[in-house]
Design an enzyme around this catalytic site. Structure first.
Site, short mmCIF file in Angstrom:
data_model
loop_
_atom_site.label_atom_id
_atom_site.label_comp_id
_atom_site.label_asym_id
_atom_site.label_seq_id
_atom_site.Cartn_x
_atom_site.Cartn_y
_atom_site.Cartn_z
N LYS A 1 37.44 1.39 -26.46
CA LYS A 1 37.44 2.77 -25.66
C LYS A 1 36.23 2.94 -24.94
O LYS A 1 36.38 3.64 -23.66
CB LYS A 1 37.13 3.97 -26.84
CG LYS A 1 36.70 5.32 -26.43
CD LYS A 1 36.96 6.39 -27.70
CE LYS A 1 35.47 6.43 -28.01
NZ LYS A 1 34.62 7.13 -27.03
N ASN A 2 35.12 2.70 -25.32
CA ASN A 2 33.94 2.91 -24.51
C ASN A 2 33.67 1.99 -22.92
O ASN A 2 32.75 2.25 -22.53
CB ASN A 2 32.36 2.70 -25.20
CG ASN A 2 32.59 3.83 -26.24
OD1 ASN A 2 33.14 4.95 -26.40
ND2 ASN A 2 31.39 3.74 -27.41
N ARG B 1 33.60 13.38 -23.73
CA ARG B 1 32.35 13.43 -23.17
C ARG B 1 32.34 12.38 -22.00
O ARG B 1 31.44 12.55 -20.95
CB ARG B 1 31.51 12.91 -24.22
CG ARG B 1 30.22 12.23 -23.86
CD ARG B 1 28.97 13.15 -23.38
NE ARG B 1 27.94 12.48 -23.21
CZ ARG B 1 26.77 12.84 -22.61
NH1 ARG B 1 26.50 14.30 -22.85
NH2 ARG B 1 25.72 12.18 -22.19
N ASP C 1 28.88 16.93 -28.97
CA ASP C 1 29.82 16.36 -29.97
C ASP C 1 29.42 16.97 -31.31
O ASP C 1 28.34 17.65 -31.35
CB ASP C 1 29.55 14.55 -30.48
CG ASP C 1 30.45 13.96 -29.22
OD1 ASP C 1 31.72 13.74 -29.75
OD2 ASP C 1 30.29 13.72 -28.24
N ASP D 1 26.88 3.91 -33.27
CA ASP D 1 28.52 4.01 -33.82
C ASP D 1 28.86 3.01 -35.04
O ASP D 1 29.89 3.51 -35.45
CB ASP D 1 29.52 3.58 -32.59
CG ASP D 1 29.00 4.50 -31.44
OD1 ASP D 1 28.38 5.51 -31.56
OD2 ASP D 1 30.02 4.45 -30.53
C1 UD1 Z 1 27.67 5.95 -25.24
C2 UD1 Z 1 28.84 6.03 -26.33
C3 UD1 Z 1 28.64 6.40 -27.58
C4 UD1 Z 1 27.51 5.83 -28.05
C5 UD1 Z 1 26.39 6.07 -27.25
C6 UD1 Z 1 24.98 5.15 -27.66
C7 UD1 Z 1 30.60 6.37 -24.61
C8 UD1 Z 1 31.62 7.34 -24.21
N1 UD1 Z 1 29.97 6.79 -25.74
O1 UD1 Z 1 27.46 7.35 -25.24
O2 UD1 Z 1 29.84 6.20 -28.36
O3 UD1 Z 1 27.18 6.41 -29.41
O4 UD1 Z 1 26.61 5.51 -25.98
O5 UD1 Z 1 25.35 3.77 -27.95
O6 UD1 Z 1 30.60 5.07 -24.03
N2 UD1 Z 1 20.19 10.89 -23.44
C9 UD1 Z 1 19.41 11.87 -22.79
N3 UD1 Z 1 19.53 12.11 -21.48
C10 UD1 Z 1 20.48 11.64 -20.81
C11 UD1 Z 1 21.65 10.69 -21.53
C12 UD1 Z 1 21.14 10.36 -22.77
O7 UD1 Z 1 18.38 12.32 -23.59
O8 UD1 Z 1 20.63 12.02 -19.80
C13 UD1 Z 1 20.08 10.41 -24.68
C14 UD1 Z 1 21.16 10.79 -25.85
O9 UD1 Z 1 21.04 12.17 -26.36
C15 UD1 Z 1 21.09 9.78 -26.84
C16 UD1 Z 1 20.60 8.71 -26.38
O10 UD1 Z 1 20.05 9.14 -24.93
O11 UD1 Z 1 19.90 10.36 -27.79
C17 UD1 Z 1 21.69 7.67 -25.91
O12 UD1 Z 1 22.53 8.29 -25.31
P1 UD1 Z 1 23.71 7.57 -24.18
O13 UD1 Z 1 23.41 5.87 -24.45
O14 UD1 Z 1 23.60 7.93 -22.84
O15 UD1 Z 1 25.09 7.79 -24.70
P2 UD1 Z 1 26.44 7.98 -24.02
O16 UD1 Z 1 26.57 7.35 -22.95
O17 UD1 Z 1 26.68 9.39 -24.13
#
Ligand code: UD1
Length: 425
Positions: free
Chosen positions: A29-30, A100, A124, A314
Site C-alpha cells: 500500500k505504502n 493521508r 489518523d 507499523d
Molecule cells: C508513512 C506511512 C505510515 C508509516 C510512516 C512511518 C504511508 C502512506 N504511510 O507515513 O504507514 O507509519 O510512514 O513509517 O506511506 N512528521 C512531521 N512533519 C512532517 C512529516 C512528518 O513532524 O512534515 C513526523 C510525523 O508526525 C511522524 C514522523 O515524522 O512522527 C514520521 O512521519 P512520516 O515518515 O512522514 O510518515 P508518513 O509519510 O505520513
C-alpha cells in the site's frame, strides 16, 4: 453483547491451533499509492502490477480521476493509468480527508503545473500528522504557500534545486521533495532522507521514467532536475508489502505451525526478523520467500520503533500482540507516533496484561488470550486484532473492519486458506 459492526462489517476469529501452507504477499500500500501519484508527472499510459486490492488504492484512484488521470483495472493486480496532460491541479476535500497519502500529489502537481490547491490532510486515529517538513522543503525550492479555510495553495513558476536537510527522515516529505525536484531547475540534495523500501520503489520508477536520482536507498538523495515534458510513462511492479508479510509471520507466531510466505522480501525486514528469531521463531529466507515455523511459547523481547532500517512503527501492534502471549515481560518504545497505543485497550479486553506510559508499553505475557468483541482503530491495529483472535480461546469479533480493508488484500481469505477459523460477517 451485540456491537456496532461499523463500516465493512465484522470479522469473527477463533483459535484452532496450527497454521500450515503458503500465503502470497501482495504489493505494498505504502508504495503503490506513491507510484500512482507519480503518474501526474508525465503524459501517457502507465501499467502498475502487483497492485493490492485495497480500499486506499480505490480512494487514491478517485482522487486522481478528479485531477484528470484516468484509471482502470483490466485484471486483478493490474492498474492502468492514463495521463493525457489535461489535469486540474486541485484536490477536493471529500477525497483528501479520506486518505493521508493524498498529500503525495503535492510534489508532482506543483512541479508540473507551478501551482496546486489541496485540502489539508487530516490526522489518523493515532494522532496529528503534520506536513511542516514537506512545506519547508518546498519553500526552500522556491514555492510560496498560503493556508486558509483548511486548504493549502502552493505556487512556483519553476522550482529550483536546494539543499534540504530534514530534522527527521519523514517518508512522505522525502517522497514529495524527490518528485518535486524531478523538474526543478538545478540539483536538489536531500539529507536525512527516508530509506524505506517503498521510497526506493518510487525512486526506481522515477528513474525508469527518465528522472536523474542518485543515492537511492541511502539517506542522501541527489536529484538533478530535467525539463518538464522529458519524462515518459512506464510499466512498474509494486514492491511486496513488508507489513502484510509481517502480519502473516505474527499469525503463525501466535497460532503455531509453519507457513511459507511467498514474495516476502526478508532483506526489507532484516531487523524485525532478527528480533522475531530472538522470540524463538524459526525463519528461513530465500530471495523471494520466507519460511516461518513456530513451536512452543514465544520469548519476550524489548523493542523500539525507528525509521528504516529500524523496526517500523507499523509493525508495532503486531509485536505487542505477540508479546502479549509470550513468556515473561517485554518493553516496547514508540519513537514516531506517541499516541499510537490505542489498540492496547482492545487487547486488554482480550485478557492481555499491558501498561502504557507515554512512549512505552510494558507487556507481561499471559499464557492465552480470551475472545471478546473488539474494535479495529486503524489499519495495522485492526490486523493485530485478527492476529490476537488467533491466540484467543473462544470467539473474537472485530468491528470497524473498513479500516483493515484500507490496507489488507483479503486478509480473511488468506488466513482461512492456511487453516485459520476466520470469517467475515
Ligand atoms: C508513512 C506511512 C505510515 C508509516 C510512516 C512511518 C504511508 C502512506 N504511510 O507515513 O504507514 O507509519 O510512514 O513509517 O506511506 N512528521 C512531521 N512533519 C512532517 C512529516 C512528518 O513532524 O512534515 C513526523 C510525523 O508526525 C511522524 C514522523 O515524522 O512522527 C514520521 O512521519 P512520516 O515518515 O512522514 O510518515 P508518513 O509519510 O505520513
Amino acid at each position: 453483547m451485540p456491537t456496532d459492526p461499523g463500516p465493512g462489517g465484522q470479522i469473527v476469529v477463533r483459535r484452532v491451533g496450527e497454521l500450515q501452507g503458503t500465503i502470497d504477499v501482495p504489493g505494498a500500500k505504502n508504495a503503490v499509492l506513491k507510484l500512482m501519484a507519480a503518474t501526474i508527472l508525465a503524459d501517457g499510459e502507465y501499467e502498475l502490477t502487483n497492485v493490492p486490492a485495497i480500499a486506499d488504492v480505490r480512494i487514491l484512484g478517485d482522487l486522481l480521476e478528479a485531477i484528470g488521470v484516468r484509471t482502470w483495472s483490466p485484471t486483478p493486480g493490474v492498474l492502468r493509468l492514463t495521463n493525457d496532460g489535461d489535469l486540474v491541479p486541485v484536490a477536493p476535500y471529500e477525497l483528501v480527508e479520506r486518505i493521508r497519502a493524498s498529500i503525495n500529489v503535492l510534489g508532482p502537481l506543483l512541479t508540473r503545473f507551478g501551482r496546486v490547491r489541496l485540502s489539508m490532510p487530516g490526522g489518523d486515529d493515532f494522532g496529528a500528522r503534520p506536513i511542516d517538513m514537506h512545506v519547508a522543503g518546498l519553500e526552500q525550492m522556491g514555492a510560496t504557500f498560503k493556508f486558509s479555510h483548511g486548504e493549502l495553495e502552493a505556487t512556483a513558476d519553476r522550482l529550483h534545486g536546494a539543499d534540504v536537510t530534514f530534522p527527521f527522515p519523514s517518508v512522505g516529505a522525502t517522497e514529495n521533495i524527490v518528485t518535486a525536484a524531478v523538474f526543478a531547475d538545478g540539483r536538489t540534495t536531500i539529507d536525512n532522507a527516508a530509506r524505506e523500501p517503498e521510497v526506493v520503489d518510487l525512486c526506481e520508477m522515477l528513474v525508469a521514467m527518465g528522472a536523474d536520482i542518485t543515492g537511492i536507498g541511502t539517506s542522501t538523495l541527489v536529484v538533478g532536475g530535467v525539463e518538464r515534458g522529458s519524462l515518459r510513462p512506464v510499466d512498474h511492479r509494486t514492491v511486496p508489502d513488508r507489513i502484510q508479510a509481517a502480519t502473516y509471520v505474527a499469525a503463525v507466531a501466535v497460532a503455531g505451525g509453519e507457513l511459507t510466505i511467498r514474495d516476502a522480501r526478508a532483506g526489507h525486514m532484516q531487523n524485525l526478523l532478527a528480533r522475531f528469531a530472538d522470540m524463538g521463531l524459526e525463519l528461513t529466507a530465500t530471495d523471494r520467500d520466507l519460511r516461518v515455523a513456530s513451536e512452543g511459547r514465544l520469548r519476550s523481547i524489548d523493542v523500539q520503533t525507528l525509521p528504516y532500517p529500524g523496526i517500523a512503527t507499523d509493525y508495532k501492534p503486531l509485536v505487542i500482540t505477540m508479546l502479549s502471549v509470550a513468556d515473561d515481560v517485554g518493553i516496547v518504545t514508540e519513537n514516531l507516533y506517541p499516541g499510537r497505543f490505542r489498540y492496547v485497550e482492545e487487547l486488554l479486553r482480550l485478557g492481555a496484561d499491558i501498561r502504557t506510559n507515554g512512549h512505552h508499553a510494558v507487556v507481561r505475557g499471559v499464557p492465552r488470550l480470551s475472545g471478546a468483541p473488539v474494535k479495529a482503530h486503524d489499519i495495522r491495529a485492526g490486523a493485530a486484532m485478527v492476529v490476537a483472535g488467533l491466540a484467543a480461546e473462544g470467539e473474537t469479533v472485530i468491528s470497524g473492519v473498513g479500516h483493515i480493508d484500507r490496507g489488507y488484500d483479503d486478509l480473511v481469505g488468506r488466513l482461512a486458506a492456511v487453516g485459520a477459523d476466520i470469517r467475515r460477517v
